[in-house]
Motif scaffolding. Structure first.
Motif, short mmCIF file in Angstrom:
data_model
loop_
_atom_site.label_atom_id
_atom_site.label_comp_id
_atom_site.label_asym_id
_atom_site.label_seq_id
_atom_site.Cartn_x
_atom_site.Cartn_y
_atom_site.Cartn_z
N PRO A 60 5.94 7.20 107.05
CA PRO A 60 4.95 6.47 106.72
C PRO A 60 4.94 5.52 105.41
O PRO A 60 5.61 6.00 104.29
CB PRO A 60 3.63 7.66 106.43
CG PRO A 60 4.82 8.86 106.31
CD PRO A 60 5.95 8.50 106.85
N THR A 61 4.66 4.40 105.43
CA THR A 61 4.62 3.58 104.48
C THR A 61 3.50 2.73 103.82
O THR A 61 2.77 2.21 104.91
CB THR A 61 5.94 2.43 104.67
OG1 THR A 61 7.14 3.18 104.99
CG2 THR A 61 6.05 1.38 103.51
N ARG A 62 3.10 2.85 102.68
CA ARG A 62 1.99 2.05 102.34
C ARG A 62 2.35 0.48 102.07
O ARG A 62 3.01 0.38 101.12
CB ARG A 62 1.31 2.68 101.00
CG ARG A 62 1.00 4.24 101.35
CD ARG A 62 0.21 5.04 100.37
NE ARG A 62 -0.32 6.18 101.02
CZ ARG A 62 -0.82 7.06 100.40
NH1 ARG A 62 -1.18 6.87 99.12
NH2 ARG A 62 -1.22 8.22 100.84
N THR A 63 1.49 -0.18 102.48
CA THR A 63 2.05 -1.48 102.74
C THR A 63 1.21 -2.57 101.74
O THR A 63 1.68 -3.83 101.64
CB THR A 63 1.99 -2.35 104.12
OG1 THR A 63 0.41 -2.07 104.61
CG2 THR A 63 2.38 -1.63 105.31
N ILE A 82 -1.01 0.64 113.55
CA ILE A 82 -1.75 1.68 114.37
C ILE A 82 -2.17 1.12 115.71
O ILE A 82 -2.14 1.62 116.93
CB ILE A 82 -3.53 1.75 113.71
CG1 ILE A 82 -4.14 2.67 114.53
CG2 ILE A 82 -3.91 0.58 113.65
CD1 ILE A 82 -3.79 4.19 114.31
N GLU A 83 -2.00 -0.34 115.95
CA GLU A 83 -2.00 -1.05 117.22
C GLU A 83 -0.97 -0.64 118.07
O GLU A 83 -0.80 -0.74 119.23
CB GLU A 83 -1.90 -2.37 117.09
CG GLU A 83 -3.36 -3.08 116.51
CD GLU A 83 -3.16 -3.18 114.92
OE1 GLU A 83 -4.08 -3.96 114.30
OE2 GLU A 83 -2.45 -2.83 114.29
N GLY A 84 0.32 -0.18 117.51
CA GLY A 84 1.44 -0.01 118.14
C GLY A 84 1.79 1.48 118.55
O GLY A 84 2.49 1.76 119.12
N LEU A 85 0.78 2.34 117.83
CA LEU A 85 0.83 3.65 118.11
C LEU A 85 0.55 3.99 119.65
O LEU A 85 1.30 4.93 120.15
CB LEU A 85 -0.18 4.49 117.16
CG LEU A 85 0.20 6.03 117.17
CD1 LEU A 85 1.69 6.34 116.25
CD2 LEU A 85 -0.92 6.62 116.18
N SER A 86 -0.35 3.39 120.29
CA SER A 86 -0.64 3.56 121.59
C SER A 86 -1.30 2.50 121.91
O SER A 86 -2.19 2.02 121.13
CB SER A 86 -1.14 4.88 121.98
OG SER A 86 -2.49 4.85 121.87
N LYS A 87 -1.27 1.94 123.01
CA LYS A 87 -2.20 0.49 123.41
C LYS A 87 -3.47 1.21 123.96
O LYS A 87 -4.28 0.24 123.90
CB LYS A 87 -1.37 -0.20 124.62
CG LYS A 87 -0.11 -0.58 124.25
CD LYS A 87 0.48 -1.38 125.56
CE LYS A 87 2.03 -1.80 125.11
NZ LYS A 87 2.35 -2.48 124.28
N PRO A 124 -1.48 11.55 120.99
CA PRO A 124 -2.25 12.90 120.86
C PRO A 124 -3.25 12.94 119.50
O PRO A 124 -4.01 13.48 119.44
CB PRO A 124 -1.09 13.90 120.74
CG PRO A 124 0.01 13.07 121.36
CD PRO A 124 -0.07 11.80 121.44
N VAL A 125 -2.63 12.24 118.32
CA VAL A 125 -3.37 12.44 117.21
C VAL A 125 -4.82 11.47 117.43
O VAL A 125 -5.78 12.03 117.13
CB VAL A 125 -2.44 11.68 115.83
CG1 VAL A 125 -3.32 11.70 114.86
CG2 VAL A 125 -1.61 12.65 115.72
N ALA A 138 -0.66 11.23 109.71
CA ALA A 138 -0.80 12.41 110.52
C ALA A 138 0.31 12.50 111.78
O ALA A 138 0.98 13.48 111.91
CB ALA A 138 -2.11 12.64 111.18
N ALA A 139 0.48 11.18 112.26
CA ALA A 139 1.40 11.07 113.34
C ALA A 139 2.74 11.27 112.81
O ALA A 139 3.57 11.78 113.42
CB ALA A 139 1.32 9.75 114.08
N ALA A 140 3.04 10.70 111.68
CA ALA A 140 4.54 10.90 110.87
C ALA A 140 4.63 12.29 110.77
O ALA A 140 5.88 12.85 110.83
CB ALA A 140 4.79 9.87 109.76
#
Length: 166
Positions: free
Chosen positions: A54-57, A74-79, A84-85, A108-110
């Protein structure tokens, strides 16, 4: 032209070296799910994964990220919101205003990728994002749902809303 690997795709962009990665993602690449919150890496609304971390951009200059690194927004976490998160977040009505939630979900996913069964102390240490609405109890509950490998009902967790009858 510079290049980044974002959500599994090589993307080209033009920006000054000191431009924060957040602005390249949002303005150059059109990925607006990652939010600007504070500009000093304190709130976490701008959190993405770079090589799984996790990185703050908002303070990360784009020049510090190579085209060999893998950026997940977030767009790439799932389409389709099926991570699950994301499913736990929806099941427990975690967001109120929702502004911080993409960063929260990424954090949370990380965490869950690093520790499948995090303790409360692990959650406290990893979830340093700020939620102005104060949905921290719901966030913790959603992380525990995913850690237990089920949905909110099977994990025995429910959220009662103000005005709901018990």
């Amino acid at each position: 032209m510079a290049k980044l690997n974002v959500n599994g795709t090589d993307r080209e962009f033009e920006a000054e070296d000191d431009t924060p990665l957040l602005w390249v993602l949002r303005e150059q690449l059109g990925l607006t799910g990652t939010k600007y919150g504070c500009g000093i890496a304190a709130c976490g609304a701008c959190t993405v994964h770079i090589d799984g971390e996790p990185t703050r951009t908002c303070v990360r200059p784009v020049s510090t990220v190579t085209d060999k690194q893998k950026i997940i927004t977030i767009e790439g976490l799932s389409k389709d919101g099926s991570h699950p998160v994301q499913k736990a977040w929806a099941a427990l009505d975690v967001p109120q205003c929702g502004f911080c939630q993409s960063g929260m979900i990424m954090a949370a996913a990380a965490l869950l990728k690093q520790k499948a069964k995090p303790t409360d102390a692990d959650i406290d240490a990893a979830m340093t994002n700020i939620c102005r609405c104060g949905t921290y109890n719901r966030i913790r509950a959603a992380i525990k749902v995913v850690a237990k490998g089920g949905d909110a009902k099977s994990a025995g967790l429910t959220i009662q809303h103000v005005g709901d009858k018990a």
